[in-house]
Design an enzyme around this catalytic site. Structure first.
Site, PDB file in Angstrom:
ATOM      1  N   GLY A   1      -7.921  -1.714 -12.310  1.00  0.00           N
ATOM      2  CA  GLY A   1      -8.532  -2.718 -11.455  1.00  0.00           C
ATOM      3  C   GLY A   1      -7.709  -3.986 -11.398  1.00  0.00           C
TER       4      GLY A   1
ATOM      5  N   ARG B   1       1.952  -3.576  -8.883  1.00  0.00           N
ATOM      6  CA  ARG B   1       1.456  -4.627  -7.997  1.00  0.00           C
ATOM      7  C   ARG B   1       2.424  -4.928  -6.866  1.00  0.00           C
ATOM      8  NH1 ARG B   1       1.677 -10.433  -7.643  1.00  0.00           N
ATOM      9  NH2 ARG B   1      -0.311 -11.328  -6.957  1.00  0.00           N
TER      10      ARG B   1
ATOM     11  N   CYS C   1       0.820  -1.209   0.000  1.00  0.00           N
ATOM     12  CA  CYS C   1       0.000   0.000   0.000  1.00  0.00           C
ATOM     13  C   CYS C   1       0.859   1.267   0.000  1.00  0.00           C
ATOM     14  CB  CYS C   1      -0.935   0.015   1.207  1.00  0.00           C
ATOM     15  SG  CYS C   1      -2.191  -1.287   1.150  1.00  0.00           S
TER      16      CYS C   1
END
Length: 543
Positions: free
Chosen positions: A237, A131, A42
């Site tokens: 997404g 990612r 994150c």
């Protein structure tokens, strides 16, 4: 007993460390195909922008530190190729030497996460995605190598964070979103301030724009326009990474994730699944859903460890609470939004308010927009959204807790929340939501939503702006009759008799007072929910 865990980030490492705390004798093997484990994914966008300057700060643990503290056998660069549920083994490829071997297990935990969605457009292979740490290194290398412009395709949480941080690095950034708004979990009127904040900081936001081709130094849009970009990143997404589970014959749920029960077990009782790859249970419907959030991955990893250790556990339904920072703005949401409720045909009421973060007389108070969605039959809180400066995260967390605790919207009025002038108000913004909800439930007030106003006026209603003349002159809803609230009693004769009235102020509070006054003088009056600010945000459109 031997537990093999596939995937060494949030869900997988949470399972491993919890299981060790419960069982010192357990043999625990973690297989991670990437070069890093237990990293702060994150935080990756913020390393790109230099907010987190030290790359090593993102690497929370190493295989060596995990072995020393928890006695874990953590193997990076080891990709699990297949699962044999009958033999209870996994086939592993050691990426360092291309050697394959078989690893047996008593229990298997799948935590492979999700893969970024890459649209099937020409040149897509030129684009980057974000990612893991390796992706961050690739993007940072392009930026450090002299990139001057970037195109970020996708206006969700990751896309916005990347756009913000690339802008902080001085790049000319264009954010391209196919939908008519950013941040899909928010409703349009709540997302509009986010778009404005990005544009105010120099991000070129293109809404309703679909990418059809990635060129060497640009992106081509559906309308034929070209957007220059030395760097192109897709952030549209993610999809659950279910390849291992599917090939092993494990059940895949209706939302495309690995199906699990309340103990995180898959269709094979010796195989568990956690994290973004696994489906969750929706708090409102009880149906399967996908919620790719780190807090749920950690929670469910812990539950899987408890289940493996023989403890009684039951996974709680997922509410879906999320927050994102956008330069000086914070946007957060929990539960369902209005778009989803409408699509599901679920009856609901809406409350908009625009309170300040703490007592207005204390320096530094910042305005926020709150939206509460509730069931009109019993006051069940269906969802909430918040956008603004300081205090947004605090309020959405209180509302998420209220949903988990089963409080009704009217119950919010009675919450005893910490108050001092520097931190809140005697009537906290959450309390105010409860007061408005109670007024709706008791029929004390009626409201009209921003998107219902045109229909109400077309049906014959008269719009009355009860703000001051200066406020009205600074920006007004077309056709509104301006009668300031403090003069309303003396000018009742200016209002048409026999026609319904819709009154509004800036944020809704004076409008409520005006609606009550008019109702007691024989008028049929409704308050424009959230006032001029909500109408202005909602009608900003997708420009």
């Amino acid at each position: 007993m031997k537990t093999v865990i596939v995937g060494g980030v949030a869900g997988g490492m949470s399972t491993a460390t919890r299981l060790r705390r419960l069982d010192e004798q357990a043999e625990i093997v973690v297989l991670e195909r990437g070069p890093h484990v237990s990293y702060a994914n994150c935080g990756l966008p913020y390393h790109l922008g230099g907010v987190i300057a030290d790359r090593e700060a993102l690497l929370l643990q190493t295989p060596e530190s995990l072995a020393a503290r928890f006695g874990l056998d953590v193997r990076t660069g080891h990709e699990v190729l297949s699962v044999d549920t009958a033999a209870r083994t996994v086939l592993v490829l050691d990426l360092a030497d291309s050697r394959t071997y078989t690893e047996p297990y008593d229990h298997l935990v799948l935590s492979p996460g999700a893969r970024p969605v890459v649209p099937p457009v020409p040149g897509a292979e030129r684009a980057l995605t974000l990612r893991d740490v390796t992706d961050t290194d690739r993007i940072k290398a392009v930026v450090d190598g002299g990139a001057r412009s970037a195109v970020v395709v996708g206006g969700g949480f990751i896309g916005i964070e990347v756009a913000e941080n690339l802008r902080r690095r001085g790049l000319a950034v264009t954010l391209v979103e196919a939908a008519g708004q950013l941040l899909g979990p928010l409703d349009p009127e709540m997302a509009a301030p986010v778009t404005a904040e990005l544009r105010a900081h120099g991000v070129d936001v293109r809404l309703g724009a679909r990418t059809v081709k990635v060129l060497p130094d640009a992106v081509e849009l559906e309308d034929g326009g070209l957007v220059p970009g030395d760097l192109v990143l897709f952030a549209i997404g993610v999809r659950p990474d279910t390849a291992l589970a599917e090939n092993a014959g494990l059940a895949i749920g209706p939302r495309g994730g690995i199906a699990v029960d309340e103990r995180q077990r898959t269709s094979d009782p010796f195989v568990y699944a956690v994290g973004d790859a696994a489906e969750k249970t929706d708090h409102l419907t009880g149906e399967p859903t996908l919620v790719p959030l780190a807090n749920l991955a950690n929670r469910h990893g812990r539950l899987a460890a408890d289940a493996i250790a023989g403890r009684p556990v039951r996974s709680a339904p997922a509410i879906g609470t999320a927050v994102v920072g956008v330069f000086g703005l914070t946007a957060a949401a929990t539960g369902w939004n209005e778009k989803r409720l409408i699509a599901a045909g679920r009856p609901h009421q809406v409350v908009h308010t625009h309170p300040v973060s703490h007592a207005g007389y204390y320096p530094g108070a910042e305005r926020m927009a709150l939206k509460l969605l509730l069931d009109p039959s019993d006051g069940t809180i269906l969802g909430a959204q918040a956008v603004g400066g300081a205090g947004v995260d605090k309020r959405i967390d209180v509302l998420a807790t209220a949903i988990r605790g089963g409080l009704t919207a009217a119950d919010l009025a009675d919450l005893e929340l910490a108050y001092a002038p520097a931190y809140g108000s005697a009537k906290d913004p959450v309390n105010l939501l409860g007061h408005v909800a109670d007024n709706l439930a008791t029929g004390t007030t009626r409201t009209v939503q921003w998107h219902e106003l045109d229909a109400a006026l077309a049906a014959g209603a008269v719009l009355v702006d009860v703000r001051t003349p200066a406020e009205h002159a600074a920006g007004a809803i077309p056709g509104a009759l301006n009668i300031p609230l403090d003069l309303l009693r003396d000018r009742l004769d200016e209002l048409p008799s026999g026609r319904p009235l819709v009154v509004h102020c800036q944020v809704g509070q004076r409008g409520h007072t005006a609606a009550r006054l008019l109702a007691q003088h024989g008028h049929q009056a409704a308050n424009l929910d959230g006032g001029y600010l909500t109408w202005q945000a909602g009608t900003a459109g997708s420009a």
